[in-house]
Design a protein around this motif. Structure first.
Motif, mmCIF file in Angstrom:
data_model
loop_
_atom_site.group_PDB
_atom_site.id
_atom_site.type_symbol
_atom_site.label_atom_id
_atom_site.label_comp_id
_atom_site.label_asym_id
_atom_site.label_seq_id
_atom_site.Cartn_x
_atom_site.Cartn_y
_atom_site.Cartn_z
ATOM 1 N N ALA A 116 32.483 18.008 -44.233
ATOM 2 C CA ALA A 116 31.136 17.847 -44.673
ATOM 3 C C ALA A 116 30.485 16.708 -45.080
ATOM 4 C CB ALA A 116 30.771 19.017 -44.616
ATOM 5 N N LEU A 117 31.021 15.971 -46.055
ATOM 6 C CA LEU A 117 32.051 15.190 -47.221
ATOM 7 C C LEU A 117 32.114 14.048 -46.350
ATOM 8 C CD1 LEU A 117 32.834 16.783 -50.849
ATOM 9 C CD2 LEU A 117 30.141 16.890 -49.595
ATOM 10 N N VAL A 118 32.863 13.835 -45.787
ATOM 11 C CA VAL A 118 33.136 12.493 -44.661
ATOM 12 C C VAL A 118 32.526 12.216 -43.915
ATOM 13 C CG1 VAL A 118 35.032 11.944 -43.173
ATOM 14 C CG2 VAL A 118 36.085 12.986 -45.537
ATOM 15 N N LEU A 119 31.417 13.576 -43.422
ATOM 16 C CA LEU A 119 30.399 13.227 -42.264
ATOM 17 C C LEU A 119 29.404 12.312 -42.866
ATOM 18 C CD1 LEU A 119 30.041 13.112 -39.246
ATOM 19 C CD2 LEU A 119 29.100 15.263 -39.378
ATOM 20 N N LEU A 120 29.218 13.156 -43.647
ATOM 21 C CA LEU A 120 28.168 11.830 -44.581
ATOM 22 C C LEU A 120 27.851 11.119 -45.540
ATOM 23 C CD1 LEU A 120 26.342 15.095 -47.231
ATOM 24 C CD2 LEU A 120 25.065 13.575 -45.327
ATOM 25 N N ARG A 121 29.852 11.258 -45.735
ATOM 26 C CA ARG A 121 29.698 9.272 -46.258
ATOM 27 C C ARG A 121 29.852 8.147 -45.228
ATOM 28 N NH1 ARG A 121 34.957 12.320 -49.445
ATOM 29 N NH2 ARG A 121 33.283 12.623 -51.336
ATOM 30 N N PHE A 122 30.270 9.039 -43.824
ATOM 31 C CA PHE A 122 29.618 8.207 -42.618
ATOM 32 C C PHE A 122 28.716 8.014 -42.372
ATOM 33 C CE2 PHE A 122 30.195 7.395 -37.865
ATOM 34 C CZ PHE A 122 31.010 6.785 -38.000
ATOM 35 N N LEU A 123 27.743 8.803 -42.534
ATOM 36 C CA LEU A 123 26.325 8.403 -42.109
ATOM 37 C C LEU A 123 26.321 7.327 -42.459
ATOM 38 C CD1 LEU A 123 25.579 11.958 -40.741
ATOM 39 C CD2 LEU A 123 25.806 9.765 -39.334
ATOM 40 N N GLN A 125 27.549 5.306 -44.292
ATOM 41 C CA GLN A 125 28.280 3.404 -43.982
ATOM 42 C C GLN A 125 29.065 3.942 -45.142
ATOM 43 O OE1 GLN A 125 25.410 0.608 -42.816
ATOM 44 N NE2 GLN A 125 25.691 1.765 -41.151
ATOM 45 N N LEU A 126 29.267 4.671 -45.973
ATOM 46 C CA LEU A 126 30.759 4.595 -47.267
ATOM 47 C C LEU A 126 31.516 4.777 -46.197
ATOM 48 C CD1 LEU A 126 28.716 6.601 -49.912
ATOM 49 C CD2 LEU A 126 29.133 3.872 -49.512
ATOM 50 N N VAL A 127 32.090 5.001 -44.981
ATOM 51 C CA VAL A 127 33.335 5.863 -44.470
ATOM 52 C C VAL A 127 32.876 4.657 -42.821
ATOM 53 C CG1 VAL A 127 34.850 7.288 -43.379
ATOM 54 C CG2 VAL A 127 34.429 7.406 -45.885
ATOM 55 N N ASP A 128 34.282 4.197 -42.649
ATOM 56 C CA ASP A 128 34.181 2.991 -41.786
ATOM 57 C C ASP A 128 34.140 3.910 -40.378
ATOM 58 O OD1 ASP A 128 32.854 1.167 -42.936
ATOM 59 O OD2 ASP A 128 34.652 0.422 -43.448
ATOM 60 N N VAL A 129 35.673 4.557 -40.615
ATOM 61 C CA VAL A 129 36.156 4.933 -39.280
ATOM 62 C C VAL A 129 36.026 6.673 -39.527
ATOM 63 C CG1 VAL A 129 38.608 4.912 -39.795
ATOM 64 C CG2 VAL A 129 37.979 4.983 -37.545
ATOM 65 N N LEU A 130 36.168 7.186 -37.831
ATOM 66 C CA LEU A 130 36.836 9.164 -38.267
ATOM 67 C C LEU A 130 37.514 9.191 -37.711
ATOM 68 C CD1 LEU A 130 33.174 10.310 -38.526
ATOM 69 C CD2 LEU A 130 33.981 10.104 -40.209
ATOM 70 N N PRO A 131 38.714 9.834 -37.595
ATOM 71 C CA PRO A 131 38.856 10.696 -38.910
ATOM 72 C C PRO A 131 39.306 10.246 -40.474
ATOM 73 C CG PRO A 131 40.691 10.958 -38.148
ATOM 74 C CD PRO A 131 39.650 10.622 -36.900
ATOM 75 N N TYR A 132 39.017 10.696 -40.934
ATOM 76 C CA TYR A 132 39.229 9.348 -42.698
ATOM 77 C C TYR A 132 39.669 9.626 -43.024
ATOM 78 C CZ TYR A 132 37.973 7.271 -47.383
ATOM 79 O OH TYR A 132 38.483 6.649 -48.082
ATOM 80 N N THR A 133 41.161 9.741 -43.667
ATOM 81 C CA THR A 133 42.010 10.615 -43.741
ATOM 82 C C THR A 133 42.380 10.277 -45.449
ATOM 83 O OG1 THR A 133 43.615 9.033 -43.437
ATOM 84 C CG2 THR A 133 43.211 11.593 -42.379
ATOM 85 N N GLY A 134 41.845 9.060 -46.516
ATOM 86 C CA GLY A 134 41.961 8.642 -47.379
ATOM 87 C C GLY A 134 41.169 8.939 -48.346
#
Length: 134
Positions: A116-123, A125-134
């Motif tokens: 959920a946190l990764v998904l929010l970061r994606f929305l 734009q703190l994360v550029d791609v999913l799945p984010y493994t960083g």
């Protein structure tokens, strides 16, 4: 008055790559015979009305692709996906198999609050791609 109906239907399933499309067509033919006798003469008149209704329904099911972040399976990633994810995480709703695969936004192979946190970061734009493994 005599009413008769004929119903016929076909179902066709087509698979192209990872997409399966099922089309169902139902045809209903209704005939109504009306006979009118007149007492003034010996004439009899018969009329036949025929009505045909055809209904077609199609559904498309995505069978094996994972669209990370699309938890509600609407083809886009939005805040609605985060809300559904959190409802599922709280036990209010259950996700089907495809939604669960799409909810694994960190690629760990399991679904957790980290997704959920990764998904929010994606929305945001703190994360550029999913799945984010960083």
């Amino acid at each position: 008055m005599d009413d008769s109906a004929v119903v016929s239907g076909t179902t066709t399933t087509t698979t192209t790559g990872d997409t399966t499309t099922t089309t169902t067509t139902t045809t209903t033919v209704t005939e109504t015979d009306t006979t009118e006798d007149t007492t003034d003469s010996t004439a009899t008149e018969t009329m036949t009305d025929t009505a045909t209704n055809t209904e077609t329904a199609a559904s498309t099911v995505l069978t094996s692709d994972v669209f990370y972040g699309d938890v509600n399976l609407d083809g886009t990633i939005s805040l609605a996906d985060v809300i559904l994810f959190n409802k599922a995480n709280a036990g209010s709703v259950a996700l089907n198999e495809q939604a669960t695969l799409n909810a694994d936004c960190d690629g760990s192979g399991s679904v957790s609050t980290e997704d959920a946190l990764v998904l929010l970061r994606f929305l945001v734009q703190l994360v550029d791609v999913l799945p984010y493994t960083g």
